[in-house]
Scaffold this motif. Structure first.
Motif, PDB file in Angstrom:
ATOM      1  N   GLU A   1      19.589   1.311   3.211  1.00 13.69           N
ATOM      2  CA  GLU A   1      18.224   1.788   3.454  1.00 13.69           C
ATOM      3  C   GLU A   1      17.714   1.365   4.827  1.00 13.69           C
ATOM      4  O   GLU A   1      17.039   2.140   5.512  1.00 13.69           O
ATOM      5  N   ARG A   2      18.041   0.153   5.246  1.00  8.71           N
ATOM      6  CA  ARG A   2      17.617  -0.326   6.575  1.00  8.71           C
ATOM      7  C   ARG A   2      18.247   0.489   7.698  1.00  8.71           C
ATOM      8  O   ARG A   2      17.566   0.933   8.619  1.00  8.71           O
ATOM      9  N   LEU A   3      19.570   0.691   7.604  1.00  9.82           N
ATOM     10  CA  LEU A   3      20.253   1.454   8.645  1.00  9.82           C
ATOM     11  C   LEU A   3      19.783   2.907   8.677  1.00  9.82           C
ATOM     12  O   LEU A   3      19.591   3.490   9.742  1.00  9.82           O
ATOM     13  N   LYS A   4      19.579   3.489   7.510  1.00 13.67           N
ATOM     14  CA  LYS A   4      19.092   4.864   7.423  1.00 13.67           C
ATOM     15  C   LYS A   4      17.705   4.970   8.062  1.00 13.67           C
ATOM     16  O   LYS A   4      17.423   5.899   8.815  1.00 13.67           O
ATOM     17  N   ALA A   5      16.837   3.992   7.788  1.00 15.31           N
ATOM     18  CA  ALA A   5      15.483   3.976   8.350  1.00 15.31           C
ATOM     19  C   ALA A   5      15.504   3.830   9.869  1.00 15.31           C
ATOM     20  O   ALA A   5      14.605   4.317  10.558  1.00 15.31           O
ATOM     21  N   GLU A   6      16.544   3.175  10.393  1.00 14.91           N
ATOM     22  CA  GLU A   6      16.681   3.004  11.839  1.00 14.91           C
ATOM     23  C   GLU A   6      17.289   4.238  12.500  1.00 14.91           C
ATOM     24  O   GLU A   6      17.482   4.265  13.712  1.00 14.91           O
ATOM     25  N   GLY A   7      17.616   5.242  11.693  1.00 14.19           N
ATOM     26  CA  GLY A   7      18.100   6.497  12.255  1.00 14.19           C
ATOM     27  C   GLY A   7      19.607   6.682  12.263  1.00 14.19           C
ATOM     28  O   GLY A   7      20.117   7.656  12.817  1.00 14.19           O
ATOM     29  N   TYR A   8      20.349   5.770  11.645  1.00 11.63           N
ATOM     30  CA  TYR A   8      21.794   5.888  11.604  1.00 11.63           C
ATOM     31  C   TYR A   8      22.219   6.871  10.524  1.00 11.63           C
ATOM     32  O   TYR A   8      21.593   6.976   9.475  1.00 11.63           O
ATOM     33  N   LYS A   9      23.303   7.592  10.789  1.00  8.25           N
ATOM     34  CA  LYS A   9      23.900   8.475   9.785  1.00  8.25           C
ATOM     35  C   LYS A   9      24.824   7.599   8.955  1.00  8.25           C
ATOM     36  O   LYS A   9      25.801   7.026   9.466  1.00  8.25           O
ATOM     37  N   CYS A  10      24.544   7.474   7.664  1.00  6.91           N
ATOM     38  CA  CYS A  10      25.276   6.541   6.812  1.00  6.91           C
ATOM     39  C   CYS A  10      26.010   7.261   5.686  1.00  6.91           C
ATOM     40  O   CYS A  10      25.581   8.308   5.227  1.00  6.91           O
ATOM     41  N   ARG A  11      27.074   6.640   5.239  1.00  6.14           N
ATOM     42  CA  ARG A  11      27.806   7.078   4.063  1.00  6.14           C
ATOM     43  C   ARG A  11      28.006   5.858   3.177  1.00  6.14           C
ATOM     44  O   ARG A  11      28.356   4.789   3.656  1.00  6.14           O
ATOM     45  N   VAL A  12      27.790   6.039   1.894  1.00  6.20           N
ATOM     46  CA  VAL A  12      27.938   4.944   0.939  1.00  6.20           C
ATOM     47  C   VAL A  12      29.372   4.944   0.405  1.00  6.20           C
ATOM     48  O   VAL A  12      29.887   5.971  -0.009  1.00  6.20           O
ATOM     49  N   VAL A  13      29.980   3.761   0.405  1.00  7.82           N
ATOM     50  CA  VAL A  13      31.333   3.595  -0.107  1.00  7.82           C
ATOM     51  C   VAL A  13      31.342   2.355  -1.000  1.00  7.82           C
ATOM     52  O   VAL A  13      30.785   1.322  -0.656  1.00  7.82           O
ATOM     53  N   ARG A  14      31.982   2.491  -2.143  1.00 10.17           N
ATOM     54  CA  ARG A  14      32.120   1.343  -3.039  1.00 10.17           C
ATOM     55  C   ARG A  14      33.593   1.234  -3.402  1.00 10.17           C
ATOM     56  O   ARG A  14      34.195   2.174  -3.903  1.00 10.17           O
ATOM     57  N   VAL A  15      34.184   0.067  -3.139  1.00 15.82           N
ATOM     58  CA  VAL A  15      35.612  -0.136  -3.425  1.00 15.82           C
ATOM     59  C   VAL A  15      35.828  -1.372  -4.265  1.00 15.82           C
ATOM     60  O   VAL A  15      34.976  -2.214  -4.359  1.00 15.82           O
TER      61      VAL A  15
ATOM     62  N   LYS B   1      27.422  -8.702  -0.288  1.00 21.78           N
ATOM     63  CA  LYS B   1      27.739  -9.638  -1.374  1.00 21.78           C
ATOM     64  C   LYS B   1      27.536  -9.028  -2.763  1.00 21.78           C
ATOM     65  O   LYS B   1      28.164  -9.446  -3.721  1.00 21.78           O
ATOM     66  N   ASP B   2      26.640  -8.021  -2.869  1.00 28.23           N
ATOM     67  CA  ASP B   2      26.402  -7.391  -4.165  1.00 28.23           C
ATOM     68  C   ASP B   2      25.741  -6.022  -3.968  1.00 28.23           C
ATOM     69  O   ASP B   2      25.469  -5.599  -2.848  1.00 28.23           O
ATOM     70  N   GLU B   3      25.477  -5.349  -5.083  1.00 22.43           N
ATOM     71  CA  GLU B   3      24.908  -3.998  -5.031  1.00 22.43           C
ATOM     72  C   GLU B   3      23.508  -3.980  -4.426  1.00 22.43           C
ATOM     73  O   GLU B   3      23.152  -3.050  -3.697  1.00 22.43           O
ATOM     74  N   ALA B   4      22.721  -5.017  -4.690  1.00 22.29           N
ATOM     75  CA  ALA B   4      21.357  -5.077  -4.144  1.00 22.29           C
ATOM     76  C   ALA B   4      21.383  -5.141  -2.615  1.00 22.29           C
ATOM     77  O   ALA B   4      20.615  -4.445  -1.942  1.00 22.29           O
ATOM     78  N   GLU B   5      22.261  -5.980  -2.070  1.00 22.54           N
ATOM     79  CA  GLU B   5      22.372  -6.069  -0.618  1.00 22.54           C
ATOM     80  C   GLU B   5      22.919  -4.761  -0.054  1.00 22.54           C
ATOM     81  O   GLU B   5      22.486  -4.299   0.999  1.00 22.54           O
ATOM     82  N   HIS B   6      23.858  -4.154  -0.754  1.00 25.19           N
ATOM     83  CA  HIS B   6      24.440  -2.868  -0.362  1.00 25.19           C
ATOM     84  C   HIS B   6      23.330  -1.830  -0.183  1.00 25.19           C
ATOM     85  O   HIS B   6      23.253  -1.143   0.836  1.00 25.19           O
TER      86      HIS B   6
END
Length: 53
Positions: free
Chosen positions: A39-53, A29-34
């Motif tokens: 951070e949550r997924l990264k902490a759980e060990g997922y490989k993440c990529r940030v995308v903003r559109v 819904k916004d940048e804070a939730e983004h």
């Protein structure tokens, strides 16, 4: 022992070797939730990529 057959690598017309990958898109819904979701997924060990559109 029988050797497991594997599919040959997929090559595009330009010779690029394709590697199949899978992903999930999370709509926030916004940048804070983004930031929190990332951070949550990264902490759980997922490989993440940030995308903003």
């Amino acid at each position: 022992m029988k050797r497991k057959e594997t599919a040959p690598p997929m090559l595009g017309s330009n010779g690029f070797r394709y590697k199949e990958q899978f992903g999930v898109i999370v709509l926030c819904k916004d940048e804070a939730e983004h930031k929190a979701v990332y951070e949550r997924l990264k902490a759980e060990g997922y490989k993440c990529r940030v995308v903003r559109v």
